[in-house]
Design a protein around this motif. Structure first.
Motif, mmCIF file in Angstrom:
data_model
loop_
_atom_site.group_PDB
_atom_site.id
_atom_site.type_symbol
_atom_site.label_atom_id
_atom_site.label_comp_id
_atom_site.label_asym_id
_atom_site.label_seq_id
_atom_site.Cartn_x
_atom_site.Cartn_y
_atom_site.Cartn_z
ATOM 1 N N GLU A 1 -9.876 -1.996 -6.762
ATOM 2 C CA GLU A 1 -10.014 -2.574 -5.404
ATOM 3 C C GLU A 1 -9.784 -3.155 -5.105
ATOM 4 N N ALA A 2 -9.282 -3.177 -3.857
ATOM 5 C CA ALA A 2 -8.319 -3.600 -2.834
ATOM 6 C C ALA A 2 -9.047 -3.902 -1.648
ATOM 7 N N GLU A 3 -8.697 -5.823 -1.286
ATOM 8 C CA GLU A 3 -9.435 -6.393 -0.827
ATOM 9 C C GLU A 3 -8.472 -6.248 1.163
ATOM 10 N N ASN A 4 -7.376 -5.370 1.162
ATOM 11 C CA ASN A 4 -7.010 -5.853 2.374
ATOM 12 C C ASN A 4 -5.699 -4.426 1.867
ATOM 13 N N GLY A 5 -5.264 -3.833 3.741
ATOM 14 C CA GLY A 5 -4.305 -3.070 3.216
ATOM 15 C C GLY A 5 -3.327 -2.863 2.834
ATOM 16 N N LYS A 6 -2.857 -3.858 2.554
ATOM 17 C CA LYS A 6 -1.064 -4.575 1.781
ATOM 18 C C LYS A 6 -1.437 -4.640 0.052
ATOM 19 N N GLU A 7 -2.493 -4.376 -0.024
ATOM 20 C CA GLU A 7 -2.900 -4.560 -1.294
ATOM 21 C C GLU A 7 -3.243 -2.961 -1.984
ATOM 22 N N ALA A 8 -4.241 -2.303 -0.945
ATOM 23 C CA ALA A 8 -4.240 -0.371 -1.286
ATOM 24 C C ALA A 8 -3.115 -0.234 -1.034
ATOM 25 N N LEU A 9 -1.640 -0.412 -0.784
ATOM 26 C CA LEU A 9 -0.650 0.110 -1.161
ATOM 27 C C LEU A 9 0.119 0.189 -1.865
ATOM 28 N N LEU A 10 -0.705 -1.461 -2.648
ATOM 29 C CA LEU A 10 -0.060 -1.252 -3.591
ATOM 30 C C LEU A 10 -0.029 -1.010 -5.411
ATOM 31 N N TRP A 11 -1.258 -0.486 -4.612
ATOM 32 C CA TRP A 11 -2.254 0.050 -5.954
ATOM 33 C C TRP A 11 -1.468 1.761 -6.223
ATOM 34 N N LEU A 12 -1.477 1.253 -4.465
ATOM 35 C CA LEU A 12 -0.709 3.553 -4.326
ATOM 36 C C LEU A 12 0.737 3.887 -4.892
ATOM 37 N N GLY A 13 0.914 2.301 -5.537
ATOM 38 C CA GLY A 13 2.459 2.835 -6.304
ATOM 39 C C GLY A 13 2.387 2.760 -7.477
ATOM 40 N N THR A 14 1.069 1.981 -8.014
ATOM 41 C CA THR A 14 0.819 1.923 -9.638
ATOM 42 C C THR A 14 -0.419 3.338 -10.711
ATOM 43 N N VAL A 15 -0.978 2.845 -9.435
ATOM 44 C CA VAL A 15 -2.463 4.460 -9.868
ATOM 45 C C VAL A 15 -2.456 5.688 -9.390
ATOM 46 N N GLN A 16 -2.273 6.168 -10.381
ATOM 47 C CA GLN A 16 -2.780 7.935 -9.733
ATOM 48 C C GLN A 16 -4.121 8.032 -9.176
ATOM 49 N N THR A 17 -4.572 8.313 -7.937
ATOM 50 C CA THR A 17 -5.641 8.575 -7.215
ATOM 51 C C THR A 17 -6.101 10.158 -6.586
ATOM 52 N N ASP A 18 -7.281 9.278 -7.238
ATOM 53 C CA ASP A 18 -7.788 10.731 -6.290
ATOM 54 C C ASP A 18 -9.161 10.897 -5.362
ATOM 55 N N LEU A 19 -9.354 10.209 -4.918
ATOM 56 C CA LEU A 19 -9.768 9.576 -3.305
ATOM 57 C C LEU A 19 -9.632 8.253 -3.233
ATOM 58 N N ILE A 20 -9.752 8.164 -1.585
ATOM 59 C CA ILE A 20 -9.639 6.587 -1.032
ATOM 60 C C ILE A 20 -10.899 7.086 -0.315
ATOM 61 N N ILE A 21 -11.680 5.735 -0.445
ATOM 62 C CA ILE A 21 -12.279 5.166 0.537
ATOM 63 C C ILE A 21 -12.009 3.663 0.814
ATOM 64 N N LEU A 22 -11.809 3.742 2.667
ATOM 65 C CA LEU A 22 -11.024 2.973 3.510
ATOM 66 C C LEU A 22 -11.289 2.594 4.765
ATOM 67 N N ASP A 23 -11.906 1.258 4.192
ATOM 68 C CA ASP A 23 -12.525 0.167 5.946
ATOM 69 C C ASP A 23 -11.680 0.613 6.694
ATOM 70 N N ILE A 24 -11.768 0.087 8.039
ATOM 71 C CA ILE A 24 -11.063 0.199 9.134
ATOM 72 C C ILE A 24 -10.544 -1.063 9.783
ATOM 73 N N MET A 25 -12.080 -2.134 9.552
ATOM 74 C CA MET A 25 -11.825 -3.246 10.342
ATOM 75 C C MET A 25 -11.152 -4.215 9.355
ATOM 76 N N MET A 26 -10.064 -4.443 8.602
ATOM 77 C CA MET A 26 -9.809 -5.605 7.531
ATOM 78 C C MET A 26 -8.124 -6.394 8.222
ATOM 79 N N PRO A 27 -7.904 -7.166 7.228
ATOM 80 C CA PRO A 27 -6.615 -8.475 7.645
ATOM 81 C C PRO A 27 -5.579 -7.720 6.849
ATOM 82 N N GLN A 28 -4.803 -8.192 7.529
ATOM 83 C CA GLN A 28 -3.373 -7.708 8.067
ATOM 84 C C GLN A 28 -2.481 -6.069 7.661
ATOM 85 N N LEU A 29 -3.841 -5.812 7.475
ATOM 86 C CA LEU A 29 -3.290 -4.271 7.712
ATOM 87 C C LEU A 29 -4.393 -3.189 7.706
#
Length: 227
Positions: free
Chosen positions: A32-60
């Motif tokens: 789980e990530a609560e904002n866009g910046k955190e999501a991009l950090l996860w992608l650098g460390t976890v192999q992911t099969d699917l992203i569910i992504l909210d549009i309206m978020m803080p930071q990114l």
């Protein structure tokens, strides 16, 4: 749907918790990530099969995260939003999103949409561990050989790599720059027109089975089992 990993990016904690619980109960690993910046950090460390992504978020916001993901990765993306305008949907698809779900939504429906998307992108039917089939075409991964309607079709090395990359990312819209970086490398000095040129040659060689390679106007290409 066991052994699949979801990156869930949603700033509303209650919605995030409900979605995560549904997916975990169905055998998904969920990060789980609560904002866009955190999501991009996860992608650098976890192999992911699917992203569910909210549009309206803080930071990114989700659009920017989607753009950055698509510039380097071919992970399937489902966008979530409280806005239902056609312009938002078009922008999402142009950035490379694979599906779009409008709030409020049923978590069961979202789970079903995710399962359907994963089924589309898991690749072509495997007859043997080293052979992929699409339509009347067989791609032998060991021999680097393509047969269409029983006849061998000779592919140049880049044509073979391009076809395999498209098949492995079946159902995903691949931007031209993503294809260029994957097949020709980051140091290639040409532009994305080389992708269009090789797609044209590949379609010519595939004949009728070129129907599986779909042009996504303004973005790139997508391989589909049944366009």
């Amino acid at each position: 749907m066991m052994n699949k990993t979801l990156l869930l990016v949603e700033d509303e904690s209650l919605i995030r918790e409900v979605i995560a619980d549904y997916f975990k109960m169905s055998g998904w690993r969920v990060f789980e990530a609560e904002n866009g910046k955190e999501a991009l950090l996860w992608l650098g460390t976890v192999q992911t099969d699917l992203i569910i992504l909210d549009i309206m978020m803080p930071q990114l916001d989700g659009f920017e995260v989607c753009r950055q993901v698509r510039s380097r990765l071919a992970i399937p993306i489902i966008l979530l939003t409280a806005r239902s305008s056609d312009e938002d949907k078009i922008m999402g698809f142009e950035l490379g999103a694979d599906d779009y779900v409008t709030k409020p939504f049923s978590p069961k429906v979202l789970l079903a949409r995710a399962a359907a998307l994963m089924k589309r992108v898991e690749g072509s039917v495997v007859l043997q561990p080293n052979i992929l089939k699409f339509g009347e075409a067989l791609l032998n991964l060991t021999a680097h050989r393509l047969d269409v309607f029983g006849a061998e079709v000779v592919l140049a090395p880049k044509e073979y790599e391009l076809l395999l990359f498209l098949i492995k990312n079946k159902g995903i819209v691949l931007r031209r720059d993503v294809i260029l970086n994957q097949i020709w490398g980051m140091d290639f000095e040409g532009d994305s027109r080389v992708v269009d040129s090789h797609i044209k040659k590949l379609r010519s060689k595939l004949g009728f089975e070129a129907r599986h390679i779909r042009t996504v106007i303004g973005t790139g290409y997508k391989f589909e089992e049944e366009p």
